[in-house]
Design a protein around this motif. Structure first.
Motif: not given
Ligand SMILES: C[S@@+](CC[C@H](N)C(=O)[O-])C[C@H]1O[C@@H](n2cnc3c(N)ncnc32)[C@H](O)[C@@H]1O
Length: 479
Positions: A290, A293-294, A313, A318, A339-340, A357
């Motif tokens: 989320g 973009g990437k 995500e 998001r 959950d990642g 990311d």
């Molecule tokens: C830096 S942002 C990613 C930006 C995205 N790659 C882009 O280019 O648009 C990190 C994302 O990780 C998500 N996130 C946070 N904890 C997470 C988890 N445990 N598992 C999966 N996603 C998670 C956040 O909600 C956030 O949207």
């Protein structure tokens, strides 16, 4: 004692009795700038999200919209410096000033010290604002403080402010309006690659407006789409700099084949997709996707090579943004909401390539998020480290043998970058190795990035590359 000083001594500390809307006789651009600055303080609003909606609602013309943006971003960025000026001019700490009036003074100081707005306009409209948002005595106080500020040039104020600095980093913090802990973190990150002497350049770059970069999704954007963009980016082979015009209009007109994306983010996604030739049938994962973009760039790269991307995500709202970002793709890209940190158990040995990311402090994107430097705290770094490590450990388990992972942050803080990677590699005990990320990135870059060799990772910088300070490390699981 001057009349101004006498008025200042009588007033300014009394909290406002009521918080009415600012006066109508205040110019719309200034009124909107004030409202956004106040909302950032009062309700943790994000200026980059709130400002465009306020500008749209007020139907500001192009010139007024540009003025409102400059006033809002400039005031929020330079708040630390202006607070030191205001404290000297008011002869009291800013903590002793009613917060609403302090916002008026910050906005007024910005106009007086960093714009060509006429002194009488900056002072008179600030006094009108103060009348609306502060106590009765606040108008005299505001008038006095701003007239004191207007009597000296910005260079003179800088000299006075710097006289009070207690050490080198405090001096840089004051001059370039950053919290001292961020100055120290940047110093450490630059030192890690032998560029500590560039610290002032980096801090100065954070105070400049970022260019508008666009990505033309490979295999999807047409020649006609590309012709609508400006000059090609310096480094990204799929990026452009937009000289003028509304970027979001272009996104709509091209049905998302062209998107707004920082050049550093493009390079981070391409580092993974171009690390080695794509073999048809490969499975890719964007673990923290989320707002997408990437994921959009990776999906178009995967599609061109016959690979398949899954985006994931955790936060549902998001994840919806990720689905929207992926609408430019002709085929549906699956978007999971798990959950990642659990991916290693649920999908062990599954993916050929993974983009992690990671959620981070975002200290590398301070140009775009003007208030972020004041909102972030050192504790945020420590809080995020556990999550970043948990996500990286899990993602490495989800790689197939021989698979490649890109660990990416939009922060250069070494506790979020090198330390996280080093820990994961150590824990993996020889089953994971760092690739020559600099060589990969340089192989597709349109120009020389002048990256330090042998660090195993790439740190991009606003002052060197004109990008956000993205950190990228490619890791490979043993075959
Ligand atoms: C830096 S942002 C990613 C930006 C995205 N790659 C882009 O280019 O648009 C990190 C994302 O990780 C998500 N996130 C946070 N904890 C997470 C988890 N445990 N598992 C999966 N996603 C998670 C956040 O909600 C956030 O949207």
């Amino acid at each position: 004692m001057s009349d101004d000083r006498a008025r200042m001594d009588r007033a300014g500390t009394t909290p406002a009795r009521s918080r009415q809307a600012p006066a109508d006789n205040v110019q719309p651009a200034r009124r909107i700038a004030y409202e956004v600055i106040a909302a950032v303080r009062e309700s943790d609003a994000y200026a980059n999200l709130l400002l465009p909606t306020r500008i749209q609602r007020a139907a500001l013309g192009t010139a007024d919209a540009a003025l409102a943006t400059e006033l809002t971003y400039g005031t929020l960025r330079m708040q630390g410096f202006y607070d030191r000026v205001i404290a000297l001019a008011a002869n009291r700490p800013v903590s002793a000033i009613d917060p609403a009036i302090l916002d008026v003074l910050r906005l007024g100081a910005h106009q007086l010290l960093a714009t060509r707005v006429a002194t009488h306009a900056a002072v008179n409209e600030s006094v009108s604002l103060a009348k609306q948002v502060g106590s009765r005595s606040a108008t005299g106080f505001t008038n006095g403080v701003l007239r004191t500020i207007a009597r000296s040039s910005v260079e003179e104020w800088r000299e006075r402010v710097l006289e009070g600095a207690v050490n080198v980093d405090d001096r840089l913090a004051a001059e370039y309006s950053h919290p001292a802990w961020i100055v120290r973190a940047f110093r450490q990150a630059l030192k890690a690659e032998g560029h500590e002497d560039e610290l002032a350049d980096l801090l100065a770059a954070d105070n400049m407006a970022a260019k508008v970069n666009m990505v033309a999704l490979p295999g999807l954007a047409t020649d006609a789409d590309r012709e609508r963009l400006g000059l090609a980016d310096e480094f990204s082979p799929v990026g452009f700099v937009l000289d003028s015009g509304d970027p979001y209009h272009l996104v709509t007109a091209t049905e998302g084949r062209v998107r707004v994306q920082d050049e550093g983010s493009q390079i981070a996604a391409l580092a993974l997709s171009r690390a080695k030739p794509i073999v048809a049938g490969e499975r890719w994962l964007d673990l923290c996707a989320g707002p997408g973009g990437k994921a959009a760039l990776l999906a178009s790269e995967a599609r061109a090579g016959g690979a398949e991307l899954v985006a994931n995500e955790l936060v549902p709202a998001r994840a919806t943004l990720v689905r929207t970002a992926l609408q430019a793709l002709p085929e549906t890209v699956p978007v999971w909401e798990i959950d990642g940190t659990t991916i290693g158990q649920t999908h062990a040995d599954t993916f050929d390539r993974i983009l992690l990311d990671a959620p981070c402090t975002g200290l590398g994107a301070l140009r775009r998020r003007p208030e972020a430097r004041w909102r972030k705290q050192p504790k945020d770094v420590a809080d995020l480290a556990g999550l970043q490590s948990g996500l990286l450990d899990a993602a490495l388990l989800a790689l197939k043998p021989g698979g490649i992972l890109a660990y990416v942050t939009c922060s250069p803080h070494t506790a979020e970058t090198r330390a996280i990677v080093a820990l994961a590699v150590r824990k993996a005990g020889g089953s994971v190795t760092a690739l020559d990320t600099a060589a990969v990135v340089q192989s597709f870059s349109a120009a020389n990035l002048d990256l330090p060799a042998d660090t195993g990772s790439v740190q991009l910088w606003p002052h060197r590359h004109g990008t956000d300070a993205m950190f990228i490390t490619l890791l490979q699981r043993a075959p």
